[in-house]
Design a protein around this motif. Structure first.
Motif, PDB file in Angstrom:
ATOM      1  N   GLY A   1      35.234  19.916  17.335  1.00 43.13           N
ATOM      2  CA  GLY A   1      33.972  19.213  17.170  1.00 43.13           C
ATOM      3  C   GLY A   1      33.320  19.578  15.850  1.00 43.13           C
ATOM      4  N   VAL A   2      34.119  19.714  14.816  1.00 42.80           N
ATOM      5  CA  VAL A   2      33.608  20.116  13.505  1.00 42.80           C
ATOM      6  C   VAL A   2      32.743  19.010  12.923  1.00 42.80           C
ATOM      7  CG1 VAL A   2      34.294  20.741  11.163  1.00 42.80           C
ATOM      8  CG2 VAL A   2      35.627  21.564  13.092  1.00 42.80           C
ATOM      9  N   ARG A   3      31.564  19.398  12.444  1.00 42.28           N
ATOM     10  CA  ARG A   3      30.658  18.428  11.805  1.00 42.28           C
ATOM     11  C   ARG A   3      30.771  18.602  10.297  1.00 42.28           C
ATOM     12  NH1 ARG A   3      26.458  16.293  15.009  1.00 42.28           N
ATOM     13  NH2 ARG A   3      25.139  16.196  13.169  1.00 42.28           N
ATOM     14  N   LEU A   4      31.050  17.500   9.618  1.00 43.77           N
ATOM     15  CA  LEU A   4      31.172  17.499   8.167  1.00 43.77           C
ATOM     16  C   LEU A   4      30.264  16.430   7.590  1.00 43.77           C
ATOM     17  CD1 LEU A   4      35.059  17.633   7.896  1.00 43.77           C
ATOM     18  CD2 LEU A   4      33.483  19.517   7.501  1.00 43.77           C
ATOM     19  N   GLU A   5      29.886  16.609   6.354  1.00 44.71           N
ATOM     20  CA  GLU A   5      29.060  15.620   5.674  1.00 44.71           C
ATOM     21  C   GLU A   5      29.828  14.301   5.595  1.00 44.71           C
ATOM     22  OE1 GLU A   5      27.002  13.530   2.603  1.00 44.71           O
ATOM     23  OE2 GLU A   5      28.609  14.787   1.855  1.00 44.71           O
ATOM     24  N   LYS A   6      29.159  13.209   5.921  1.00 43.17           N
ATOM     25  CA  LYS A   6      29.794  11.902   6.066  1.00 43.17           C
ATOM     26  C   LYS A   6      30.578  11.479   4.823  1.00 43.17           C
ATOM     27  CE  LYS A   6      28.582   7.270   7.660  1.00 43.17           C
ATOM     28  NZ  LYS A   6      27.479   6.433   8.136  1.00 43.17           N
ATOM     29  N   ARG A   7      29.996  11.670   3.643  1.00 39.70           N
ATOM     30  CA  ARG A   7      30.678  11.239   2.418  1.00 39.70           C
ATOM     31  C   ARG A   7      31.909  12.099   2.139  1.00 39.70           C
ATOM     32  NH1 ARG A   7      25.911  11.672  -1.647  1.00 39.70           N
ATOM     33  NH2 ARG A   7      25.688  13.519  -0.380  1.00 39.70           N
ATOM     34  N   LEU A   8      31.853  13.372   2.511  1.00 40.76           N
ATOM     35  CA  LEU A   8      33.007  14.240   2.346  1.00 40.76           C
ATOM     36  C   LEU A   8      34.155  13.779   3.241  1.00 40.76           C
ATOM     37  CD1 LEU A   8      34.251  16.720   1.033  1.00 40.76           C
ATOM     38  CD2 LEU A   8      33.210  18.099   2.840  1.00 40.76           C
ATOM     39  N   VAL A   9      33.841  13.371   4.457  1.00 39.93           N
ATOM     40  CA  VAL A   9      34.863  12.855   5.373  1.00 39.93           C
ATOM     41  C   VAL A   9      35.512  11.598   4.786  1.00 39.93           C
ATOM     42  CG1 VAL A   9      35.278  11.858   7.659  1.00 39.93           C
ATOM     43  CG2 VAL A   9      33.811  13.865   7.419  1.00 39.93           C
ATOM     44  N   LYS A  10      34.728  10.758   4.145  1.00 35.42           N
ATOM     45  CA  LYS A  10      35.283   9.556   3.517  1.00 35.42           C
ATOM     46  C   LYS A  10      36.268   9.921   2.416  1.00 35.42           C
ATOM     47  CE  LYS A  10      31.498   6.432   4.569  1.00 35.42           C
ATOM     48  NZ  LYS A  10      30.528   5.478   4.023  1.00 35.42           N
ATOM     49  N   VAL A  11      35.928  10.932   1.620  1.00 31.94           N
ATOM     50  CA  VAL A  11      36.836  11.394   0.562  1.00 31.94           C
ATOM     51  C   VAL A  11      38.120  11.945   1.185  1.00 31.94           C
ATOM     52  CG1 VAL A  11      37.160  13.117  -1.265  1.00 31.94           C
ATOM     53  CG2 VAL A  11      35.012  11.837  -1.116  1.00 31.94           C
ATOM     54  N   LEU A  12      37.986  12.774   2.218  1.00 35.50           N
ATOM     55  CA  LEU A  12      39.151  13.360   2.872  1.00 35.50           C
ATOM     56  C   LEU A  12      40.046  12.294   3.498  1.00 35.50           C
ATOM     57  CD1 LEU A  12      37.439  16.435   4.532  1.00 35.50           C
ATOM     58  CD2 LEU A  12      39.129  16.497   2.679  1.00 35.50           C
ATOM     59  N   LYS A  13      39.440  11.299   4.141  1.00 28.55           N
ATOM     60  CA  LYS A  13      40.228  10.215   4.738  1.00 28.55           C
ATOM     61  C   LYS A  13      40.968   9.421   3.669  1.00 28.55           C
ATOM     62  CE  LYS A  13      37.762   9.246   9.030  1.00 28.55           C
ATOM     63  NZ  LYS A  13      36.981   8.225   9.759  1.00 28.55           N
ATOM     64  N   ALA A  14      40.313   9.171   2.540  1.00 29.30           N
ATOM     65  CA  ALA A  14      40.956   8.434   1.455  1.00 29.30           C
ATOM     66  C   ALA A  14      42.140   9.229   0.904  1.00 29.30           C
ATOM     67  CB  ALA A  14      39.945   8.136   0.352  1.00 29.30           C
ATOM     68  N   LEU A  15      41.978  10.533   0.747  1.00 30.87           N
ATOM     69  CA  LEU A  15      43.078  11.363   0.264  1.00 30.87           C
ATOM     70  C   LEU A  15      44.230  11.394   1.259  1.00 30.87           C
ATOM     71  CD1 LEU A  15      41.064  14.316  -1.221  1.00 30.87           C
ATOM     72  CD2 LEU A  15      42.499  12.717  -2.500  1.00 30.87           C
ATOM     73  N   ALA A  16      43.907  11.529   2.538  1.00 28.89           N
ATOM     74  CA  ALA A  16      44.947  11.524   3.567  1.00 28.89           C
ATOM     75  C   ALA A  16      45.734  10.214   3.511  1.00 28.89           C
ATOM     76  CB  ALA A  16      44.324  11.722   4.952  1.00 28.89           C
ATOM     77  N   GLU A  17      45.043   9.119   3.320  1.00 29.10           N
ATOM     78  CA  GLU A  17      45.696   7.817   3.232  1.00 29.10           C
ATOM     79  C   GLU A  17      46.650   7.769   2.033  1.00 29.10           C
ATOM     80  OE1 GLU A  17      46.837   4.045   4.236  1.00 29.10           O
ATOM     81  OE2 GLU A  17      45.588   5.391   5.433  1.00 29.10           O
ATOM     82  N   LEU A  18      46.255   8.369   0.911  1.00 30.98           N
ATOM     83  CA  LEU A  18      47.129   8.398  -0.265  1.00 30.98           C
ATOM     84  C   LEU A  18      48.448   9.108   0.027  1.00 30.98           C
ATOM     85  CD1 LEU A  18      44.557   9.196  -3.113  1.00 30.98           C
ATOM     86  CD2 LEU A  18      45.790   7.048  -2.745  1.00 30.98           C
ATOM     87  N   TYR A  19      48.415  10.109   0.917  1.00 33.41           N
ATOM     88  CA  TYR A  19      49.613  10.853   1.286  1.00 33.41           C
ATOM     89  C   TYR A  19      50.281  10.293   2.547  1.00 33.41           C
ATOM     90  CZ  TYR A  19      48.422  14.450  -2.114  1.00 33.41           C
ATOM     91  OH  TYR A  19      48.151  15.130  -3.261  1.00 33.41           O
ATOM     92  N   ASP A  20      49.736   9.201   3.078  1.00 34.23           N
ATOM     93  CA  ASP A  20      50.250   8.582   4.309  1.00 34.23           C
ATOM     94  C   ASP A  20      50.251   9.581   5.461  1.00 34.23           C
ATOM     95  OD1 ASP A  20      51.172   6.424   5.809  1.00 34.23           O
ATOM     96  OD2 ASP A  20      53.276   6.955   5.483  1.00 34.23           O
ATOM     97  N   LEU A  21      49.136  10.328   5.581  1.00 35.12           N
ATOM     98  CA  LEU A  21      48.954  11.300   6.647  1.00 35.12           C
ATOM     99  C   LEU A  21      47.700  10.963   7.435  1.00 35.12           C
ATOM    100  CD1 LEU A  21      49.514  14.607   4.613  1.00 35.12           C
ATOM    101  CD2 LEU A  21      51.113  13.590   6.230  1.00 35.12           C
ATOM    102  N   SER A  22      47.658  11.443   8.671  1.00 34.03           N
ATOM    103  CA  SER A  22      46.403  11.359   9.413  1.00 34.03           C
ATOM    104  C   SER A  22      45.443  12.380   8.798  1.00 34.03           C
ATOM    105  CB  SER A  22      46.628  11.694  10.889  1.00 34.03           C
ATOM    106  OG  SER A  22      46.906  13.078  11.045  1.00 34.03           O
ATOM    107  N   LEU A  23      44.175  12.234   9.087  1.00 32.69           N
ATOM    108  CA  LEU A  23      43.196  13.188   8.575  1.00 32.69           C
ATOM    109  C   LEU A  23      43.524  14.600   9.066  1.00 32.69           C
ATOM    110  CD1 LEU A  23      40.631  13.886   7.033  1.00 32.69           C
ATOM    111  CD2 LEU A  23      39.321  13.230   9.069  1.00 32.69           C
TER     112      LEU A  23
END
Length: 83
Positions: free
Chosen positions: A13-35
């Motif tokens: 249940g980790v809470r992260l800043e919303k914009r940071l999560v967007k950056v992390l999701k975009a990076l994960a997508e670049l590597y074809d990985l789940s978050l």
């Protein structure tokens, strides 16, 4: 980055800043990985003392952070706690 299939996983249940999560999701997508896979790889590399991202990936991080309005040294981050 490698996938870690066959390992026990827990939901957090980790809470992260919303914009940071967007950056992390975009990076994960670049590597074809789940978050989750991306975060596991990132943390494992960091804990092992390896640079988890290439210079090219770090440039992508800076670009994504600018797109989402984040500064590289966000106020209240771990480096600034206790100051």
């Amino acid at each position: 980055m490698n996938r870690h299939d066959g390992k026990d996983r827990v939901q957090t249940g980790v809470r992260l800043e919303k914009r940071l999560v967007k950056v992390l999701k975009a990076l994960a997508e670049l590597y074809d990985l789940s978050l989750g896979e991306f975060l596991e790889d990132l943390v494992r590399d960091a804990f092992a003392g390896r640079q988890p991202l290439s210079d090219v990936a770090l440039a992508q991080v800076r670009e994504l952070m600018a797109i989402y309005g984040l500064s590289p040294a966000a106020p209240g981050g771990p480096a600034q706690e206790g100051e």
